[in-house]
Design an enzyme around this catalytic site. Structure first.
Site, PDB file in Angstrom:
ATOM      1  N   ASP A  94       0.906  -1.250  -0.138  1.00  0.00           N
ATOM      2  CA  ASP A  94       0.141  -0.053   0.009  1.00  0.00           C
ATOM      3  C   ASP A  94       0.780   1.237  -0.099  1.00  0.00           C
ATOM      4  OD1 ASP A  94      -2.380  -1.419   0.146  1.00  0.00           O
ATOM      5  OD2 ASP A  94      -2.355  -1.790   2.188  1.00  0.00           O
ATOM      6  N   ASP A 100       8.935   6.662 -11.197  1.00  0.00           N
ATOM      7  CA  ASP A 100       9.524   5.928 -12.313  1.00  0.00           C
ATOM      8  C   ASP A 100       8.877   4.763 -12.432  1.00  0.00           C
ATOM      9  OD1 ASP A 100      10.816   6.195 -10.321  1.00  0.00           O
ATOM     10  OD2 ASP A 100      12.776   6.819 -11.207  1.00  0.00           O
ATOM     11  N   GLU A 123      14.418   0.433 -18.313  1.00  0.00           N
ATOM     12  CA  GLU A 123      15.611   0.707 -17.752  1.00  0.00           C
ATOM     13  C   GLU A 123      15.144   0.384 -16.201  1.00  0.00           C
ATOM     14  OE1 GLU A 123      17.030   5.046 -17.546  1.00  0.00           O
ATOM     15  OE2 GLU A 123      16.910   4.419 -15.647  1.00  0.00           O
ATOM     16  N   GLU A 124      13.767   0.406 -15.822  1.00  0.00           N
ATOM     17  CA  GLU A 124      13.797   0.193 -14.398  1.00  0.00           C
ATOM     18  C   GLU A 124      13.581  -1.388 -14.188  1.00  0.00           C
ATOM     19  OE1 GLU A 124      13.384   2.341 -12.214  1.00  0.00           O
ATOM     20  OE2 GLU A 124      13.406   3.964 -13.806  1.00  0.00           O
ATOM     21  N   ASP A 142      12.834   3.905 -21.448  1.00  0.00           N
ATOM     22  CA  ASP A 142      12.913   4.279 -20.192  1.00  0.00           C
ATOM     23  C   ASP A 142      11.755   5.211 -19.975  1.00  0.00           C
ATOM     24  OD1 ASP A 142      13.779   5.952 -18.118  1.00  0.00           O
ATOM     25  OD2 ASP A 142      15.486   6.970 -18.859  1.00  0.00           O
ATOM     26  N   LEU A 144      10.563   7.003 -17.303  1.00  0.00           N
ATOM     27  CA  LEU A 144      10.505   8.422 -16.830  1.00  0.00           C
ATOM     28  C   LEU A 144      11.945   8.774 -16.550  1.00  0.00           C
ATOM     29  CD1 LEU A 144       8.171  10.476 -16.437  1.00  0.00           C
ATOM     30  CD2 LEU A 144       8.475  10.111 -13.890  1.00  0.00           C
ATOM     31  N   ASP A 145      12.536   9.283 -17.466  1.00  0.00           N
ATOM     32  CA  ASP A 145      13.778   9.885 -17.462  1.00  0.00           C
ATOM     33  C   ASP A 145      13.682  11.388 -16.897  1.00  0.00           C
ATOM     34  OD1 ASP A 145      16.613   9.496 -18.288  1.00  0.00           O
ATOM     35  OD2 ASP A 145      16.192  11.598 -18.699  1.00  0.00           O
ATOM     36  N   GLU A 305      18.255   4.792 -24.159  1.00  0.00           N
ATOM     37  CA  GLU A 305      18.358   6.162 -24.324  1.00  0.00           C
ATOM     38  C   GLU A 305      18.969   6.557 -25.638  1.00  0.00           C
ATOM     39  OE1 GLU A 305      20.085   6.336 -20.511  1.00  0.00           O
ATOM     40  OE2 GLU A 305      18.281   7.324 -19.479  1.00  0.00           O
TER      41      GLU A 305
HETATM   42  O1  LIG Z   1      24.424  13.579 -13.246  1.00  0.00           O
HETATM   43  P1  LIG Z   1      24.715  13.880 -14.703  1.00  0.00           P
HETATM   44  O2  LIG Z   1      26.051  13.261 -15.280  1.00  0.00           O
HETATM   45  O3  LIG Z   1      24.484  15.405 -15.236  1.00  0.00           O
HETATM   46  O4  LIG Z   1      23.329  13.030 -15.409  1.00  0.00           O
HETATM   47  C1  LIG Z   1      22.072  13.598 -15.668  1.00  0.00           C
HETATM   48  C2  LIG Z   1      21.424  12.603 -16.706  1.00  0.00           C
HETATM   49  O5  LIG Z   1      21.121  11.768 -16.004  1.00  0.00           O
HETATM   50  C3  LIG Z   1      19.735  11.347 -16.106  1.00  0.00           C
HETATM   51  O6  LIG Z   1      19.158  12.135 -14.854  1.00  0.00           O
HETATM   52  C4  LIG Z   1      19.453  10.156 -16.205  1.00  0.00           C
HETATM   53  O7  LIG Z   1      19.935   9.385 -15.077  1.00  0.00           O
HETATM   54  P2  LIG Z   1      19.199   8.447 -14.209  1.00  0.00           P
HETATM   55  O8  LIG Z   1      18.678   7.376 -15.326  1.00  0.00           O
HETATM   56  O9  LIG Z   1      20.310   7.912 -13.206  1.00  0.00           O
HETATM   57  O10 LIG Z   1      17.942   9.125 -13.642  1.00  0.00           O
HETATM   58  C5  LIG Z   1      19.412  12.249 -17.433  1.00  0.00           C
HETATM   59  O11 LIG Z   1      17.906  12.873 -17.312  1.00  0.00           O
HETATM   60  C6  LIG Z   1      20.342  13.524 -17.420  1.00  0.00           C
HETATM   61  O12 LIG Z   1      20.623  13.972 -18.542  1.00  0.00           O
END
Ligand SMILES: O=P(O)(O)OC[C@H]1O[C@](O)(COP(=O)(O)O)[C@@H](O)[C@@H]1O
Length: 368
Positions: A94, A100, A123-124, A142, A144-145, A305
């Site tokens: 719950d 993400d 990615e998750e 991915d 929710l980036d 990505e």
């Molecule tokens: O910390 P950095 O090297 O600037 O990386 C930022 C990049 O990482 C991301 O947040 C993705 O990383 P996560 O998959 O760990 O969330 C991208 O959206 C962003 O462009």
């Protein structure tokens, strides 16, 4: 009055030269009216085929749900996974889940419902999820980036890559064929898309011919074609990178950035920096304005990505590189493989690569 202004703006777009002068003749008929993504994918447009249309109808639906979720006043508890228990409940089941993870579940459920996907890798998830034996497509994503920025309402995005199922390995055990299907090279993508959740929700896709962006019309729920046949400028004046890492960069990258900042590069203008730290948002701006969006360390993932975004930028006339090689020519060997990523205008990427040593060798872990 407001509504006539609104439709006037739309008509401007429809009749704009970029809409009329589209690369694909069959698309012109669609551009004579303000087409939706579904219309564009149909027979009057790119004729993507019924299977892909059904799949995209489900992806669209999932992304509209995610768009509503990221804009919801209730998302801050979701994003932190703080474990607020609902009244009377005591089990982990719950507890609110991070956005993400919720997005991943929303998309997986849509992919299942489509009946068109054999296997999905996200990615998750640790490994691929086999969905249905006769699904014609493989989806990598991915969900929710950029979600680490969500509490500050900074834009986020979803990224998809779509391959055909490799029918020649249908006889292999499920685990094996699931992995091989998801490790296809980016050159084999049949479609790719991202959805940007920002002041507008934008779905940008390529089905192999051109890259086109569609904006969500909240009044009808349709994604309307707003940016047909995007052509990335051959050169921009913006670089996008996490500058705080300057002292961890390679010598070549430092020299390149120092040079373009001072307007001493091949383009005799001083470049400006823009970095949202949300890949889809930084990429979307680069696609429209040109320049280069980069993450020089081994951080972003090839499968989820780098490949889909490289496919989209190439179809818009740009380049996707790891600093040395064309991304779409790299054969993935691991599902969660990470690499340096440089996306952008062809002349900017060429100039950057001429500095040779642009990949960041150290990756000390930045906990932010
Ligand atoms: O910390 P950095 O090297 O600037 O990386 C930022 C990049 O990482 C991301 O947040 C993705 O990383 P996560 O998959 O760990 O969330 C991208 O959206 C962003 O462009």
């Amino acid at each position: 009055m407001a509504s006539s202004l609104f439709s006037g703006a739309f008509n401007l777009r429809v009749n704009s030269p970029s809409a009329v002068g589209s690369k694909n003749a069959s698309v012109d008929s669609v551009n004579s009216g303000f087409s939706t993504l579904m219309e564009y994918m149909g027979k009057g447009g790119v004729d993507a085929g019924d299977d892909l249309i059904v799949l995209f109808a489900h992806l669209e639906y999932a992304c509209k749900k995610i768009a509503a979720l990221v804009a919801s006043p209730f998302n801050s508890s979701l994003s932190k996974n703080v474990g607020i228990k609902t009244a009377g409940s005591s089990s982990d089941r719950d507890k609110p889940k991070p956005l993400d993870i919720v997005s991943n579940e929303i998309i997986l459920s849509s992919l299942r419902n489509s009946g068109k996907v054999a296997v999905m890798a996200s990615e998750e998830d640790d490994g691929p999820v086999w969905i249905t034996d006769d699904g014609p497509f493989v989806v990598v994503m991915d969900p929710l980036d950029g979600s680490r920025n969500i509490d500050a309402s900074i834009p986020t995005g979803t990224i998809f890559g779509i391959y055909r199922r490799l029918v020649e390995i249908d006889h292999l055990p499920v685990e094996e064929k699931a992995l091989i299907n998801c490790l296809q090279s980016g050159a084999k993508l049949v479609a790719a898309a991202y959805v940007l959740y920002s002041s507008a929700t934008i779905l940008c896709a390529s089905f192999g011919s051109g890259t086109h962006a569609f904006t969500l019309d909240h009044t009808t729920g349709d994604f309307l074609m707003t940016h047909p046949n995007i052509n990335i400028p051959p050169r921009g004046q913006i670089y996008s990178v996490n500058d705080a890492r300057y002292f961890d960069w390679s010598e070549g990258l430092r020299q390149y950035i120092d040079t373009i900042r001072q307007g001493k590069g091949k383009h005799p203008k001083k470049y400006s920096a823009r970095y949202i730290c949300s890949l889809v948002a930084d990429f979307h701006r680069t696609l429209l304005y040109g320049g280069v969006a980069m993450n020089p360390r081994d951080h972003l993932r090839l499968v989820y990505e780098a490949n889909p975004l490289s496919f989209l930028v190439e179809k818009a006339g740009g380049r996707g590189s790891d600093g040395k090689n064309r991304i779409l020519s790299i054969q993935p060997v691991k599902l969660h493989q990470r690499l340096p990523l440089f996306l952008g205008s062809p002349e900017d990427i060429e100039e950057l690569q001429s500095y040779g040593d642009v990949q960041q060798k150290v990756n000390p872990g930045y906990n932010i």
